[in-house]
Design a protein around this motif. Structure first.
Motif, PDB file in Angstrom:
ATOM      1  N   MET A 126       1.106  -1.371  -0.083  1.00 37.74           N
ATOM      2  CA  MET A 126      -0.105   0.039  -0.272  1.00 37.74           C
ATOM      3  C   MET A 126       0.808   1.497   0.074  1.00 37.74           C
ATOM      4  N   ARG A 127       1.867   1.212   0.203  1.00 35.27           N
ATOM      5  CA  ARG A 127       2.908   2.105   0.378  1.00 35.27           C
ATOM      6  C   ARG A 127       3.543   2.935  -1.053  1.00 35.27           C
ATOM      7  N   LYS A 128       3.117   1.524  -2.276  1.00 32.08           N
ATOM      8  CA  LYS A 128       3.318   2.378  -3.453  1.00 32.08           C
ATOM      9  C   LYS A 128       2.219   2.989  -4.477  1.00 32.08           C
ATOM     10  N   GLU A 129       1.837   4.021  -4.847  1.00 29.38           N
ATOM     11  CA  GLU A 129       1.493   5.108  -5.826  1.00 29.38           C
ATOM     12  C   GLU A 129       0.201   3.894  -6.633  1.00 29.38           C
ATOM     13  N   ARG A 130      -0.620   3.917  -7.292  1.00 32.33           N
ATOM     14  CA  ARG A 130      -1.446   2.808  -7.460  1.00 32.33           C
ATOM     15  C   ARG A 130      -1.411   4.029  -8.787  1.00 32.33           C
ATOM     16  N   PRO A 131      -2.024   3.044 -10.243  1.00 34.27           N
ATOM     17  CA  PRO A 131      -2.365   3.067 -10.953  1.00 34.27           C
ATOM     18  C   PRO A 131      -3.598   4.080 -11.253  1.00 34.27           C
ATOM     19  N   GLY A 132      -4.013   5.591 -11.327  1.00 33.40           N
ATOM     20  CA  GLY A 132      -5.105   6.357 -11.411  1.00 33.40           C
ATOM     21  C   GLY A 132      -5.778   6.543 -10.451  1.00 33.40           C
ATOM     22  N   SER A 133      -4.845   6.362  -9.259  1.00 36.09           N
ATOM     23  CA  SER A 133      -5.538   6.770  -7.712  1.00 36.09           C
ATOM     24  C   SER A 133      -4.820   8.052  -7.336  1.00 36.09           C
ATOM     25  N   THR A 134      -5.684   8.783  -6.230  1.00 35.17           N
ATOM     26  CA  THR A 134      -4.329  10.092  -5.767  1.00 35.17           C
ATOM     27  C   THR A 134      -3.714   9.754  -5.248  1.00 35.17           C
ATOM     28  N   GLN A 135      -2.455  10.089  -5.025  1.00 39.02           N
ATOM     29  CA  GLN A 135      -0.845   9.788  -4.937  1.00 39.02           C
ATOM     30  C   GLN A 135      -1.653  10.495  -3.268  1.00 39.02           C
ATOM     31  N   LEU A 136      -1.440   9.612  -2.006  1.00 38.51           N
ATOM     32  CA  LEU A 136      -1.433   9.810  -1.189  1.00 38.51           C
ATOM     33  C   LEU A 136      -0.465   9.009   0.060  1.00 38.51           C
ATOM     34  N   THR A 137       0.446   9.691   0.259  1.00 41.94           N
ATOM     35  CA  THR A 137       1.878   8.968   1.239  1.00 41.94           C
ATOM     36  C   THR A 137       1.236   9.532   2.646  1.00 41.94           C
ATOM     37  N   ARG A 138       0.422   9.834   3.299  1.00 41.08           N
ATOM     38  CA  ARG A 138       0.762   9.872   4.523  1.00 41.08           C
ATOM     39  C   ARG A 138       0.453   9.595   5.364  1.00 41.08           C
ATOM     40  N   SER A 139       0.852   9.276   6.402  1.00 41.76           N
ATOM     41  CA  SER A 139       0.212   8.301   7.969  1.00 41.76           C
ATOM     42  C   SER A 139      -0.490   7.251   7.617  1.00 41.76           C
ATOM     43  N   LEU A 140      -2.033   7.845   6.968  1.00 47.81           N
ATOM     44  CA  LEU A 140      -2.915   7.067   7.550  1.00 47.81           C
ATOM     45  C   LEU A 140      -2.980   6.079   6.827  1.00 47.81           C
ATOM     46  N   ILE A 141      -3.343   5.976   4.972  1.00 48.41           N
ATOM     47  CA  ILE A 141      -3.221   5.015   4.073  1.00 48.41           C
ATOM     48  C   ILE A 141      -2.224   4.857   3.724  1.00 48.41           C
ATOM     49  N   SER A 187     -11.063   9.168  -1.049  1.00 45.28           N
ATOM     50  CA  SER A 187      -9.458   9.607  -0.999  1.00 45.28           C
ATOM     51  C   SER A 187      -9.895  11.192  -0.814  1.00 45.28           C
ATOM     52  N   THR A 188     -10.898  11.559  -0.312  1.00 41.15           N
ATOM     53  CA  THR A 188     -11.656  12.925   0.111  1.00 41.15           C
ATOM     54  C   THR A 188     -11.124  12.846   1.557  1.00 41.15           C
ATOM     55  N   LEU A 189     -11.641  11.820   1.791  1.00 45.35           N
ATOM     56  CA  LEU A 189     -12.065  11.287   3.089  1.00 45.35           C
ATOM     57  C   LEU A 189     -10.647  11.205   3.719  1.00 45.35           C
ATOM     58  N   MET A 190      -9.784   9.980   3.413  1.00 37.87           N
ATOM     59  CA  MET A 190      -8.386  10.233   3.488  1.00 37.87           C
ATOM     60  C   MET A 190      -7.774  11.181   3.878  1.00 37.87           C
ATOM     61  N   SER A 191      -7.550  12.224   2.822  1.00 38.98           N
ATOM     62  CA  SER A 191      -7.224  13.425   3.059  1.00 38.98           C
ATOM     63  C   SER A 191      -7.458  13.898   4.083  1.00 38.98           C
ATOM     64  N   ALA A 192      -9.365  14.504   4.195  1.00 40.60           N
ATOM     65  CA  ALA A 192      -9.013  15.602   4.923  1.00 40.60           C
ATOM     66  C   ALA A 192      -8.910  14.878   6.893  1.00 40.60           C
ATOM     67  N   PHE A 193      -8.974  13.088   7.036  1.00 40.75           N
ATOM     68  CA  PHE A 193      -8.211  12.368   8.396  1.00 40.75           C
ATOM     69  C   PHE A 193      -6.527  13.218   8.502  1.00 40.75           C
ATOM     70  N   ASP A 194      -6.032  12.631   7.221  1.00 43.02           N
ATOM     71  CA  ASP A 194      -4.358  12.982   7.425  1.00 43.02           C
ATOM     72  C   ASP A 194      -4.295  14.970   7.897  1.00 43.02           C
ATOM     73  N   ALA A 195      -5.209  14.987   7.527  1.00 49.02           N
ATOM     74  CA  ALA A 195      -5.186  17.136   7.714  1.00 49.02           C
ATOM     75  C   ALA A 195      -5.215  16.833   9.179  1.00 49.02           C
ATOM     76  N   LEU A 196      -6.612  16.158   9.214  1.00 45.33           N
ATOM     77  CA  LEU A 196      -6.777  17.131  10.760  1.00 45.33           C
ATOM     78  C   LEU A 196      -5.955  16.099  11.956  1.00 45.33           C
ATOM     79  N   GLY A 197      -5.263  15.438  11.554  1.00 42.73           N
ATOM     80  CA  GLY A 197      -4.002  14.651  12.182  1.00 42.73           C
ATOM     81  C   GLY A 197      -4.073  13.694  13.322  1.00 42.73           C
ATOM     82  N   PRO A 198      -3.532  13.147  13.888  1.00 43.42           N
ATOM     83  CA  PRO A 198      -4.346  12.130  14.734  1.00 43.42           C
ATOM     84  C   PRO A 198      -4.362  12.282  16.606  1.00 43.42           C
ATOM     85  N   THR A 199      -4.196  13.497  16.659  1.00 44.90           N
ATOM     86  CA  THR A 199      -4.784  14.102  17.965  1.00 44.90           C
ATOM     87  C   THR A 199      -6.218  14.261  17.454  1.00 44.90           C
TER      88      THR A 199
END
Length: 802
Positions: free
Chosen positions: A3-18, A43-55
């Motif tokens: 899951m650490r590799k970028e997938r074809p056709g997907s948004t590149q998400l390299t931050r902690s959660l995904i 992608s939208t949901l996970m980006s929002a989660f990453d933006a919030l941060g774990p705390t």
């Protein structure tokens, strides 16, 4: 899959959660498709989660949990014979499904619902499916869910099924398939609503930016359909519940409150001349529609299960008369039978002329020769379970297992039973569930998931809830998906690419306003409300006595003083041990108040319930910590404040309907009894020094006495203030004035100008005190007065609860 590799056709998400979300090879996933692409919305949901941060994310999820605790959302988990209320186990990350995919699911489920309707109509009607060989007769005749008394009874509405649920799973190819049908008394719709509220409380900003289909329109359509049917028949709509000990009772109460239906138990109903009637405080009233939330066999002990204590005798006869519409019809639970899955493909082809759009688990019923041989040959690779079970393989705790996992002795015995007939067994394809992301300790972890989707029949046909109720395993083990085994529940978001309609249950413009009759309060609910009021006042009186006792104990440091011994003697008469800081008698009264409130959750505000539970928890906590004296005095003050808070919430927020009147009656009856008895006790000729001061303190009238009288406390002034003063809200005469007023406005309180027996008794007691003098109110007369108020309570009970 890395899951650490970028997938074809997907948004590149390299931050902690995904980035750390790692799947086992070959396991289908809800967030990522088989090509490694992120499904729509994630992608939208996970980006929002990453933006919030774990705390911040952890704080958001705690906010959702706190809402559920405050709202009192629970389910009942059974540990042996006893069940305990457990906090609702919310999985905080919603399941996202694209609306295009949801449209395919909805179409398939409407098709399936129509097929199930046709099948059950034939089973209880012409029985042509058995005659044509499409269903084995044994599968019907030996089935405990087949209710013979229902054969030939056609539903008043013209339909057997009105509200269904379907358990779905995603297959390895990414397509959905059916794990099971829920037609008996499907649960979860109310929990789906609470999941949505809790999740959006935590993620309101994210939810607002995504186009998520609302749930309210689904419930509005179903509610309007049932109300329209009831109005046509001139009756009421009720939800028939087994009661508070059912594992999903909270949902029954929540849905009743949300949709404005009456929540009814079997004892609330009676059948007269083929008509179902509800016992209300205004007499018997007709019921036209019952949304059944109990298993069908318990509904009528006269013709179904004779040992049922939760049903209503004569209900089947009422169905014969066509006076009641049952949602769903009695006997529809047969459609949940596990073995029926083996015949659904052939039934669909024969009855619909095409295969089902949503396939189901491959199933082989061992009552047929070739199928039996297939199961025996492939024993190790199949799930073997009871043919007539109505639960899912991973929910079954009684005998379903993968053939390869059982011992050689068990395998030999089971194979022998299958070979010698086998009609009691089925073999099913093992369930390989897709996984969904669960937030655990700051990381996403894949967990197996099933999706429960709800269908409701309206005047426009079947409609599917745009969302649902997802069950997620607590571990990677499929068996851990059941709630009773630690599973969690997640909200389901159907995501659109364009803005969606914002719907609610509020009346539409131009819609006719309909008010319910004030006499629609069931007698059982009124009985519990009056006792809730009584127990609350009883608790307060006991707490005030104990606080006065412990304050003097701390101040005087001599437990053998006459006033303290006199108090202990009185408390002993009401089963309260004053030598214990928080006596069991007080705790029992608080528990009784909570029990009464738990019987009427549909009529009780979440704030009121929270306040009452907070009181109970505080009292139990104090019971293990405080000591007699100062410590107990402070604890009693805290409990008194919490009691006052509860009473204030009820008094200020509860609508002045019949329910509030009965709660008020309970409070006034008990306060009148308590003040009369306490005054008799502390004005007795043998009462020791300090009794009158204690009386005024317990009666919360010290300040009033100082303002009202220019003398120190005396028997006459104390009796005048606490018994005969109509302006003192603590006095007995004040309680009787309120009782008189409330009883007279109850249904039947005044009929054709004539007072009811209870209204006459209240008037008589009030009049007697109006003309009484303080010197007349001897301890003996006060005891008689307390007994007379108790008789007034009996008259109210005789008029409205019997």
């Amino acid at each position: 899959m890395d899951m650490r590799k970028e997938r074809p056709g997907s948004t590149q998400l390299t931050r902690s959660l995904i980035a750390d979300y790692v799947l086992k090879p070959g396991v289908p996933d809800e967030m990522i498709d088989s090509a490694g692409n992120i499904r729509p919305g994630w992608s939208t949901l996970m980006s929002a989660f990453d933006a919030l941060g774990p705390t911040e994310l952890a704080a958001r999820f705690e906010r959702a949990d706190q809402y559920l605790r405050d709202a009192g959302v629970f389910y009942r988990k059974y540990d042996g014979a006893e069940g305990k209320e457990r906090a609702w186990p919310l999985a905080h990350i919603p399941l996202l499904i694209d609306e295009a995919e949801w449209a395919l699911i909805s179409h398939g489920l409407v098709q399936r619902a129509e097929l199930l309707e046709t099948v059950v109509a034939d089973i209880y009607g012409d029985n042509t499916l058995v005659q044509r060989g499409l269903l084995p007769p044994e599968l019907v005749a030996r089935n405990s869910e087949f209710l013979r008394p229902m054969v030939g009874i056609k539903p008043t509405s013209g339909h057997y099924l009105h509200f269904c649920a379907f358990e779905l799973g995603r297959g390895p190819n990414g397509a959905w398939w059916v794990l099971g049908d829920r037609t008996q008394a499907p649960s979860g719709a109310g929990f789906a609503l609470e999941n949505r509220v809790a999740t959006t409380r935590a993620l309101s900003d994210i939810y607002g930016t995504m186009n998520i289909h609302r749930l309210a329109g689904f419930f509005r359509g179903f509610r309007d359909t049932l109300f329209a049917q009831a109005r046509k028949d001139g009756g009421r709509v009720g939800i028939l519940t087994p009661g508070q000990h059912n594992e999903t009772y909270f949902e029954h109460a929540y849905i009743a409150r949300y949709l404005g239906f009456m929540l009814l138990e079997g004892e609330d109903l009676i059948v007269e001349d083929g008509q179902v009637m509800v016992r209300t405080v205004a007499g018997l009233k007709p019921v036209s529609v019952l949304w059944r939330r109990m298993d069908a066999s318990f509904v009528d002990p006269l013709e179904l299960r004779y040992d049922s204590r939760i049903g209503t005798p004569g209900m089947v006869d009422a169905l014969r008369h066509g006076s009641i519409s049952m949602i769903n019809a009695l006997g529809t639970g047969i459609l949940e039978t596990r073995a029926l899955a083996a015949f659904m493909p052939r039934l669909a082809q024969s009855l619909l002329g095409k295969p089902l759009d949503l396939p189901e688990i491959a199933t082989w019923w061992c009552g047929q020769g070739s199928e039996r041989e297939h199961v025996i040959k492939n024993f190790d690779n199949l799930m073997i379970g009871p043919a007539f079970a109505t639960n899912l393989p991973f929910d079954d705790q009684r005998g379903t297992a993968l053939g390869s996992t059982i011992s050689s002795e068990q395998k030999a015995a089971l194979l022998e039973r299958i070979a010698n007939g086998g009609a009691d067994y089925v073999g099913q394809e093992p369930v390989q569930l897709s996984t969904a992301p669960v937030y655990v300790d700051g990381r996403l972890q894949p967990r197996p998931i099933t999706l429960r989707v709800f269908a409701a029949r309206t005047d426009k046909g079947w409609t599917i809830m745009p969302g649902g109720f997802a069950r997620i395993g607590s571990t990677s083990d499929t068996a851990a998906i059941a709630m009773q085994r630690g599973g969690q529940a997640a909200d389901v978001w159907v995501v659109s690419s364009k803005p969606v309609e914002r719907v609610s249950l509020l009346p539409r413009d131009g819609e006719k306003l309909v008010r319910n009759s004030p006499g629609s309060l069931p007698s059982r609910a009124a009985d519990n409300l009056i006792w809730l009021g009584r127990y609350a006042e009883r608790c307060e009186a006991t707490v005030r006595i104990l606080r006065a006792y412990n304050a003097r104990l701390a101040e005087l440091s001599k437990s053998d003083l006459p006033i303290l011994q006199h108090t202990r003697d009185y408390l002993e008469t009401i089963d309260v041990d004053a030598e214990t800081a928080l006596p069991e008698g007080l705790l029992a009264a608080i528990d009784s108040a909570v029990h009464s409130a738990s019987q009427i959750r549909d009529r009780f505000s979440p704030d009121g319930w929270l306040a009452l539970n907070d009181l109970q928890k505080s009292a139990r906590r104090f019971a293990t910590r405080v000591q007699p004296g100062d410590d107990a005095t402070r604890a009693m003050t805290v409990i008194l404040r919490k009691l006052a808070g509860f009473s204030g919430l009820v008094h200020e927020n509860m609508y002045r309907f019949a329910g509030w009147r009965f709660l008020e009656l309970g409070r006034r009856l008990e306060r009148g009894i308590q003040i009369a008895r306490i005054t008799a006790w502390l004005t007795d000729k043998d009462a020791p020094d300090g009794s009158l001061e204690m009386l005024l303190e317990i009666g919360d009238s010290v300040m009033s006495h100082r303002r009202r009288y220019s003398v120190s406390a005396g028997t006459q002034s104390s009796v005048d203030l606490l018994v005969l003063d109509p302006l003192n809200p603590r006095s007995v005469i004040f309680q009787l004035a309120e009782l008189r007023q409330q009883i007279e406005v109850l249904p039947g309180g005044i009929d054709d100008g004539q007072l009811s027996p209870a209204a006459k008794a209240a008037l008589q007691l009030h009049t007697d005190l109006m003309i009484a003098e303080p010197k007349d109110m001897t301890p003996e007369r006060l005891e008689t007065l307390a007994a007379d108020i108790g008789m007034l309570a009996a008259l109210v009970a005789a008029a409205y609860f019997v």
